[in-house]
Design a protein around this motif. Structure first.
Motif, mmCIF file in Angstrom:
data_model
loop_
_atom_site.group_PDB
_atom_site.id
_atom_site.type_symbol
_atom_site.label_atom_id
_atom_site.label_comp_id
_atom_site.label_asym_id
_atom_site.label_seq_id
_atom_site.Cartn_x
_atom_site.Cartn_y
_atom_site.Cartn_z
ATOM 1 N N LEU A 1 -26.447 -5.278 -41.056
ATOM 2 C CA LEU A 1 -27.358 -4.837 -40.000
ATOM 3 C C LEU A 1 -28.215 -3.641 -40.409
ATOM 4 N N ALA A 2 -27.630 -2.692 -41.117
ATOM 5 C CA ALA A 2 -28.313 -1.420 -41.356
ATOM 6 C C ALA A 2 -28.935 -1.287 -42.740
ATOM 7 N N HIS A 3 -28.539 -2.127 -43.681
ATOM 8 C CA HIS A 3 -29.046 -1.970 -45.054
ATOM 9 C C HIS A 3 -29.595 -3.288 -45.594
ATOM 10 N N ASP A 4 -30.454 -3.896 -44.809
ATOM 11 C CA ASP A 4 -31.073 -5.170 -45.182
ATOM 12 C C ASP A 4 -32.227 -4.923 -46.161
ATOM 13 N N PHE A 5 -31.838 -4.597 -47.393
ATOM 14 C CA PHE A 5 -32.809 -4.209 -48.420
ATOM 15 C C PHE A 5 -33.839 -5.299 -48.680
ATOM 16 N N TRP A 6 -33.483 -6.538 -48.478
ATOM 17 C CA TRP A 6 -34.396 -7.657 -48.719
ATOM 18 C C TRP A 6 -35.570 -7.676 -47.746
ATOM 19 N N ALA A 7 -35.446 -6.938 -46.640
ATOM 20 C CA ALA A 7 -36.514 -6.900 -45.639
ATOM 21 C C ALA A 7 -37.246 -5.564 -45.627
ATOM 22 N N PRO B 1 -39.587 -2.305 -47.303
ATOM 23 C CA PRO B 1 -40.668 -2.085 -48.275
ATOM 24 C C PRO B 1 -40.096 -1.575 -49.598
ATOM 25 N N GLU B 2 -40.877 -1.684 -50.630
ATOM 26 C CA GLU B 2 -40.408 -1.413 -51.991
ATOM 27 C C GLU B 2 -39.655 -0.097 -52.153
ATOM 28 N N GLY B 3 -40.166 0.991 -51.648
ATOM 29 C CA GLY B 3 -39.514 2.288 -51.825
ATOM 30 C C GLY B 3 -38.150 2.360 -51.168
ATOM 31 N N ALA B 4 -38.032 1.836 -49.961
ATOM 32 C CA ALA B 4 -36.762 1.864 -49.233
ATOM 33 C C ALA B 4 -35.816 0.775 -49.713
ATOM 34 N N ALA B 5 -36.336 -0.272 -50.298
ATOM 35 C CA ALA B 5 -35.499 -1.403 -50.722
ATOM 36 C C ALA B 5 -34.470 -0.980 -51.761
ATOM 37 N N LEU B 6 -34.862 -0.188 -52.737
ATOM 38 C CA LEU B 6 -33.929 0.232 -53.784
ATOM 39 C C LEU B 6 -32.817 1.105 -53.208
ATOM 40 N N ASP C 1 -31.704 1.137 -50.093
ATOM 41 C CA ASP C 1 -30.817 0.314 -49.276
ATOM 42 C C ASP C 1 -30.025 -0.676 -50.118
ATOM 43 N N ALA C 2 -30.597 -1.165 -51.213
ATOM 44 C CA ALA C 2 -29.843 -2.057 -52.104
ATOM 45 C C ALA C 2 -28.674 -1.306 -52.735
ATOM 46 N N THR C 3 -28.910 -0.067 -53.119
ATOM 47 C CA THR C 3 -27.832 0.747 -53.696
ATOM 48 C C THR C 3 -26.730 0.972 -52.674
ATOM 49 N N THR C 4 -27.105 1.330 -51.458
ATOM 50 C CA THR C 4 -26.118 1.543 -50.395
ATOM 51 C C THR C 4 -25.381 0.243 -50.088
ATOM 52 N N PHE C 5 -26.120 -0.855 -50.034
ATOM 53 C CA PHE C 5 -25.518 -2.171 -49.789
ATOM 54 C C PHE C 5 -24.435 -2.461 -50.829
ATOM 55 N N LEU C 6 -24.756 -2.262 -52.092
ATOM 56 C CA LEU C 6 -23.799 -2.543 -53.161
ATOM 57 C C LEU C 6 -22.613 -1.571 -53.141
ATOM 58 N N GLU C 7 -22.859 -0.315 -52.797
ATOM 59 C CA GLU C 7 -21.752 0.639 -52.651
ATOM 60 C C GLU C 7 -20.786 0.171 -51.559
ATOM 61 N N HIS C 8 -21.341 -0.308 -50.459
ATOM 62 C CA HIS C 8 -20.498 -0.786 -49.364
ATOM 63 C C HIS C 8 -19.739 -2.042 -49.755
ATOM 64 N N MET C 9 -20.343 -2.899 -50.564
ATOM 65 C CA MET C 9 -19.628 -4.086 -51.043
ATOM 66 C C MET C 9 -18.476 -3.669 -51.958
ATOM 67 N N GLY C 10 -18.648 -2.571 -52.692
ATOM 68 C CA GLY C 10 -17.550 -2.027 -53.487
ATOM 69 C C GLY C 10 -16.405 -1.562 -52.606
ATOM 70 N N LEU C 11 -16.724 -0.947 -51.468
ATOM 71 C CA LEU C 11 -15.691 -0.545 -50.512
ATOM 72 C C LEU C 11 -14.945 -1.766 -49.980
#
Length: 132
Positions: free
Chosen positions: A92-98, A100-105, A107-117
Motif C-alpha cells: 500500500l505505501a511503497h508502490d515503487f512501480w507507480a 515517478p523516477e526520483g521517488a521510485a528508487l 520506495d523500491a529500496t524500502t520495499f526490498l528492505e521490508h521483504m527482507g523483514l
C-alpha cells in the motif's frame, strides 16, 4: 551435513528481539503521537477511517511483537501477523512501480528492505519450531 549445535534459546530470542524492534519502536511512537499516526496512515495509504486503521496498526505492531518474543506456537503466530502486516503495508505505501523516477528508487529500496523483514520473520517462525 546437519548442524549438531543449534543456536541457544537466548540467541534465538535476541534474534527475534532484533526483528521485533522496528515494530516495537513504531508501535510505541505511534501510540505516543496518535494524531501523527493517523496522518501517516492517511498520507501513505489513503485508508479511511484513518484513526481506526492507526489504532489497528499500533495493536498489530505491539501485539505481534509480544507474540514473536513469547515461546512456542505464539512465536509462529506473531511472525505470521507481522509478516502479513508488513506485506500489506509495503504494497500500500511503497508502490515503487507507480511512483515517478526520483521517488521510485527510494520506495523500491524500502520495499526490498521490508521483504527482507518478511523473510527474517519466516525464518524466525521456522526456527521457533526447533528452539531447544
Amino acid at each position: 551435513m546437519p548442524d549438531t549445535n543449534p543456536p541457544s534459546t537466548a540467541i534465538l530470542w535476541l534474534a527475534r528481539l532484533a526483528l521485533a524492534s522496528p515494530f516495537v519502536l513504531s508501535g510505541f511512537t505511534k501510540a505516543a503521537d496518535f494524531a501523527g499516526a493517523t496522518g501517516e496512515v492517511r498520507g501513505l495509504t489513503g485508508l479511511e477511517p484513518a484513526p481506526a486503521f492507526a489504532a489497528a496498526v499500533i495493536a498489530v505492531q505491539l501485539g505481534g511483537s509480544a507474540l514473536l518474543l513469547a515461546k512456542g506456537r505464539a512465536v509462529w503466530v506473531g511472525a505470521a501477523i507481522l509478516s502479513a502486516f508488513t506485506l500489506a503495508a509495503t504494497l500500500l505505501a511503497h508502490d515503487f512501480w507507480a511512483k515517478p523516477e526520483g521517488a521510485a528508487l527510494r520506495d523500491a529500496t524500502t520495499f526490498l528492505e521490508h521483504m527482507g523483514l518478511v523473510a527474517g520473520l519466516g525464518l524466525a517462525a521456522i526456527l521457533a519450531g526447533r528452539d531447544p
